[in-house]
Structures are given as C-alpha cells and as structure tokens.
Design an enzyme around this catalytic site. Structure first.
Site, short mmCIF file in Angstrom:
data_model
loop_
_atom_site.label_atom_id
_atom_site.label_comp_id
_atom_site.label_asym_id
_atom_site.label_seq_id
_atom_site.Cartn_x
_atom_site.Cartn_y
_atom_site.Cartn_z
N ASN A 1 0.86 -1.19 0.00
CA ASN A 1 0.00 0.00 0.00
C ASN A 1 0.89 1.24 0.00
O ASN A 1 2.11 1.13 -0.07
CB ASN A 1 -0.94 -0.03 1.21
CG ASN A 1 -0.16 -0.06 2.50
OD1 ASN A 1 0.55 0.88 2.85
ND2 ASN A 1 -0.23 -1.18 3.21
N ASP B 1 -4.18 -6.56 4.93
CA ASP B 1 -5.16 -7.42 5.62
C ASP B 1 -5.15 -8.84 5.04
O ASP B 1 -5.55 -9.78 5.69
CB ASP B 1 -6.57 -6.83 5.49
CG ASP B 1 -6.70 -5.55 6.30
OD1 ASP B 1 -6.16 -5.52 7.42
OD2 ASP B 1 -7.31 -4.58 5.81
N LYS C 1 8.68 -17.03 -10.96
CA LYS C 1 7.81 -16.00 -11.53
C LYS C 1 6.60 -16.64 -12.22
O LYS C 1 6.75 -17.60 -12.98
CB LYS C 1 8.63 -15.18 -12.53
CG LYS C 1 7.87 -14.01 -13.10
CD LYS C 1 8.70 -13.26 -14.13
CE LYS C 1 7.82 -12.26 -14.86
NZ LYS C 1 8.43 -11.78 -16.08
N PHE D 1 -4.01 2.93 14.85
CA PHE D 1 -4.43 3.92 13.86
C PHE D 1 -5.61 3.35 13.10
O PHE D 1 -5.78 2.12 13.06
CB PHE D 1 -3.28 4.23 12.88
CG PHE D 1 -2.41 5.37 13.33
CD1 PHE D 1 -1.54 5.21 14.40
CD2 PHE D 1 -2.44 6.59 12.67
CE1 PHE D 1 -0.74 6.26 14.82
CE2 PHE D 1 -1.63 7.65 13.08
CZ PHE D 1 -0.78 7.48 14.15
N LYS E 1 -12.67 -0.28 15.86
CA LYS E 1 -11.30 -0.81 15.93
C LYS E 1 -10.72 -0.67 17.33
O LYS E 1 -10.05 -1.56 17.83
CB LYS E 1 -10.41 -0.09 14.91
CG LYS E 1 -10.65 -0.62 13.50
CD LYS E 1 -9.89 0.10 12.42
CE LYS E 1 -10.34 -0.45 11.07
NZ LYS E 1 -9.93 0.34 9.92
O1 PMT Z 1 3.03 6.32 6.35
P1 PMT Z 1 2.37 7.61 5.88
O2 PMT Z 1 2.50 7.81 4.39
O3 PMT Z 1 2.82 8.79 6.68
O4 PMT Z 1 0.79 7.46 6.12
C1 PMT Z 1 0.29 7.37 7.43
C2 PMT Z 1 -0.85 6.35 7.53
C3 PMT Z 1 -2.05 6.82 6.72
C4 PMT Z 1 -0.39 4.99 7.03
C5 PMT Z 1 -1.19 6.26 9.07
O5 PMT Z 1 -1.63 7.53 9.50
C6 PMT Z 1 -2.28 5.23 9.33
O6 PMT Z 1 -3.47 5.49 9.27
N1 PMT Z 1 -1.82 3.99 9.65
C7 PMT Z 1 -2.71 2.81 9.83
C8 PMT Z 1 -3.09 2.26 8.49
C9 PMT Z 1 -3.95 1.02 8.62
O7 PMT Z 1 -3.49 -0.05 8.38
O8 PMT Z 1 -5.18 1.25 9.05
P2 PMT Z 1 -6.30 0.11 9.23
O9 PMT Z 1 -7.51 0.91 9.52
O10 PMT Z 1 -6.32 -0.79 8.03
O11 PMT Z 1 -5.81 -0.73 10.46
C10 PMT Z 1 -6.16 -0.40 11.80
C11 PMT Z 1 -5.01 -0.66 12.74
O12 PMT Z 1 -4.75 -2.09 12.78
C12 PMT Z 1 -3.69 -0.01 12.37
O13 PMT Z 1 -3.07 0.43 13.55
C13 PMT Z 1 -2.89 -1.14 11.72
O14 PMT Z 1 -1.50 -0.97 11.94
C14 PMT Z 1 -3.41 -2.37 12.46
N2 PMT Z 1 -3.39 -3.61 11.69
C15 PMT Z 1 -4.13 -3.73 10.55
C16 PMT Z 1 -4.14 -4.94 9.87
C17 PMT Z 1 -3.37 -6.01 10.37
N3 PMT Z 1 -3.32 -7.16 9.74
N4 PMT Z 1 -2.63 -5.85 11.47
C18 PMT Z 1 -2.63 -4.66 12.15
O15 PMT Z 1 -1.94 -4.54 13.17
#
Ligand code: PMT
Length: 407
Positions: free
Chosen positions: A214, A283, A293, A327, A341
């Site tokens: 991403n 995810d 490949k 986040f 979340k």
């Molecule tokens: O890196 P930059 O370009 O500065 O951008 C910042 C950002 C947009 C990436 C950052 O501000 C942000 O939002 N990070 C979290 C992105 C994310 O994965 O969001 P989510 O809503 O999909 O996941 C929720 C939370 O679960 C996040 O803390 C993520 O790290 C965590 N997660 C998600 C999926 C997974 N399999 N494991 C996780 O731990």
C-alpha cells in the site's frame, strides 16, 4: 503566564490589523516582552505609534532603517524571539512565507528566524478557500508553522464565512498553551519509558517479482518515533517498506510481511511501555508464495488470498501493562470505524485519519487526525504537520500513563 517570554509580533496589512493593538496589549499584560514588526500595508490600518506605545518598544517597518548600528535588525529580532506570532496573517504574507520571498522587514525576518512561528490568518472567505491559499497553508503546516485557525462570522467585506482573525483573548490563550506544551516537552515526560513504533507498509509476496502493498510512506510512524524520543523515551522502530528516511539515531528492525512485523513486535513486547501501530498492514496475503515468476497465460487470473495476522488485535489480547495506540485509515464513517477498531483491538487510544481529506493520510507531510479513547472523541486536530500530530499523540500517551490528566 507569559512572564519572560519574548514574542515577536508581526502585523500584516488587513483590516484585522486593528485587533493587533489589543493583542499586543494583552500579551504585555500577561508578562511577555513584545517587539513589533509591521508591513507597509499594516501601517495603513493602524499606526506604528499605537503599537510602539503598547509594546513599549520601537516598531520595525523598514529593513533598511537600522535603529541600532551594532546589529542588523531583522537578524537580531529573528534570533531574539521565543515565538514569532503573525496576526493578522494576510494571504500575501502567507504566500511570501510559502515561497520564501523576503522583500520587506517582516518577510525577511520570518525567513531568518529559527524560532517557532504561529500564524493567525485573516482574509475574505473566498480568499481563504482559494486553492493557492490552501496549498500555501498546507506547505507551511508541513514545515511546522502553527496555525490559529480563523473563526467564522461576519467579515469586514460583508461576507459571512471563515476568515475572521481569532480574537486577541483567545490568541493569548493559544500562545500560553503553546509555551505550556513546550514546558511539558522540556520536562521529558516519557523519560524511562520504552516506546515501540511501527512505520510504513507491509509487503506480501506473490512471486519473486510481484507483491501486494500500500501507499504508506512511513512518515507518520517516523514522526511518532521522533516525538517519543523528544519526550525522553527509549524508542525502537519496526519498519516495513517506506519512501522516507527514518529519524537518525533511533534503532530499528526492518521487516517485510505482516508476519515479520508481528514477530519483530513480539521480540520487543515485554519491555514496551507504549506500542504505536502507525504502519499500514496488508489485511490479506496470497495463500501461496511462489518462488518462481508466474508466467502470463489466459485472459484472466485469480489469486487466492488469506487473512494476515491482525497484529494489533493480537497485541490487544496479550496486553498487560502496555499502552496500545492504534491507527485507523478510513475513507468514510470515521468515528464509527475508529470506535469499532478501538474496542475490537483493545487499544488505549486510536488515531483516526480520513485518508481522502486534503493534506491527510498516505504520503503527505501533514495529517488531520481525530484521537479516540474508550469514551469516544478526545480531540480532533486541524491540519498539522505529522510532527505536530505525533507530538500531541505522544504527550497524551504520557499524560495517560502517568495518570496526570491535568497536563
Ligand atoms: O506512512 P504515511 O504515508 O505517513 O501514512 C500514514 C498512515 C495513513 C499509514 C497512518 O496515519 C495510518 O493510518 N496507519 C494505519 C493504516 C492502517 O493499516 O489502518 P487500518 O484501519 O487498516 O488498520 C487499523 C489498525 O490495525 C492499524 O493500527 C494497523 O497498523 C493495524 N493492523 C491492521 C491490519 C493487520 N493485519 N494488522 C494490524 O496490526
């Protein structure tokens, strides 16, 4: 509250310049030492004599009018200030700052100063919404310039809308809050704490040359790590794929996949006081990772995906004394998803960003964040540099950890 603070007040030429008199007076009454620079246009709205009398010092308008031969005034003032406050800040001075133009006493001093800068923009609502002004403000916010956002109401031009300079009383409070924040930073509230931060994106391999990832640049996570160190913490970064460079001097572990990131976090879990999951984690990953490949064949191709480990959710289940900050990158229904979340992943704080908002989310130097806890919204911050967002998040974490909610 402002005793001994040296505030350089820049007044640029808009009708709100009349409020600079009251602002100057209130800053002085609060104990600040105030020096004033006016632009040529500002002197059309309010006299130098007024601000000279209120600040009890000379007012500077001309770069070449050197009042003291021992120094060069714009450098001397730039070095003297603890804070430069430009109020009102017109579209013109904002544009000059954004482009680095230095053609008068105020713009030259603003370019020369190393002091923090705060702007109180004031202008017509259509000017404030002009793409050029929006871009210039975003550029300045990304450089760490602080904004006292204008309020909404009847403007001098007759329009009703956003563009009215923040009132002097309120500006004094904002300035006081800034110095209080500085004192808290200087007190190193995270001293002795161990903070682990994730940054960037994970990479889920399909074959040796293709992968799922991403747009995370790592900037938000790096800003968090930097802020945590500024506040005195021992910091470790777990870094996925990034375009930005990590802050110098902070130890890190480089990882690729979500599983790698999880393993790296577990290695630091026991000693961690605070864990911040700013990384954007995939995810899903390909069910199979091929070591040769994939060759092109047929018009369509299907890839079977399986869920990755939800690192945050899993850490939430393991939590003992750790303070967990997640986040949420959302495109709609920010609060609903953020709260979901926060609860599901057992976070102490959740930072939500609408990644479709101008200047927010992936890749930018700025962000617009809302901070939630189990009770709901704690704070919604305006567009700010990722550094400023990070500082606020880590300050809040420090306050919550020590239980000192008065900070
Ligand atoms: O890196 P930059 O370009 O500065 O951008 C910042 C950002 C947009 C990436 C950052 O501000 C942000 O939002 N990070 C979290 C992105 C994310 O994965 O969001 P989510 O809503 O999909 O996941 C929720 C939370 O679960 C996040 O803390 C993520 O790290 C965590 N997660 C998600 C999926 C997974 N399999 N494991 C996780 O731990």
């Amino acid at each position: 509250m402002l005793t001994g603070k040296k505030i350089l007040l820049g007044v640029s030429g808009g009708i709100a310049a009349f409020k600079a008199a009251s602002l100057c007076s209130k800053l002085v009454q609060s104990g600040a030492e105030v020096r004033v620079i006016m632009t040529e246009s500002a002197t059309r709205f309010i006299t130098e004599l007024t601000l000279q009398a209120l600040s009890k010092g000379p007012v500077y308008t001309d770069t070449f009018d050197e009042k003291n031969p021992a120094v060069i005034a714009h450098i001397d003032l730039a070095d003297w200030a603890d804070l430069v406050l430009v109020a009102p800040a017109t579209a013109n001075i904002i544009a000059k700052m954004a482009t680095g133009l230095a053609d008068d006493m105020l713009s030259t001093t603003l370019l020369a100063t190393q002091a923090p800068i705060m702007l109180a923009p004031a202008m017509n609502v259509h000017m404030y919404q002009h793409p050029a002004v929006i871009r210039n403000l975003a550029e300045l916010a990304a450089r760490g310039v602080m904004m006292a956002e204008p309020g909404e109401g009847l403007l001098a031009c007759g329009y009703v809308g956003k563009g009215r300079m923040e009132e002097p009383e309120s500006l004094v409070r904002i300035v006081q809050a800034y110095f209080e924040r500085q004192e808290r930073v200087n007190a190193k509230p995270l001293k002795g704490r161990s903070v682990v931060v994730t940054a960037g994106s994970t990479v889920e391999r399909i074959d040796p040359v293709r992968y799922i990832t991403n747009d995370s640049s790592g900037k938000m996570g790096f800003a968090i790590a930097h802020a945590a160190r500024e506040l005195g913490a021992e910091v470790h970064l777990v870094i996925g794929s990034t375009q930005a460079s990590p802050p110098v001097g902070i130890p890190f572990t480089k990882v690729e996949s979500a599983q790698d990131m999880y393993n790296a976090l577990l290695a630091h879990w026991d000693e961690a006081d605070i864990v911040v999951k700013a990384a954007a984690v995939a995810d899903y990953r390909p069910k199979e990772q091929l070591n040769r490949k994939i060759k092109k064949s047929g018009e369509e191709m299907s890839l079977e995906l399986v869920k990755t480990v939800d690192i945050l959710e899993s850490l939430g289940k393991r939590k003992t004394s750790q303070f967990l900050i997640g986040f949420a990158a959302e495109t709609h229904d920010l609060e609903k998803y953020a709260m979901d979340k926060l609860t599901r992943k057992n976070c102490d704080l959740l930072i939500a960003n609408d990644v479709t908002a101008e200047g927010a989310g992936f890749g930018t130097d700025t962000n617009v964040i809302s901070i939630f806890d189990s009770q709901g919204l704690v704070e919604a911050l305006p567009l700010m540099s990722k550094e400023a967002c990070a500082r606020r998040i880590m300050e809040l974490a420090g306050e919550r950890l020590t239980g000192d909610l008065s900070l």
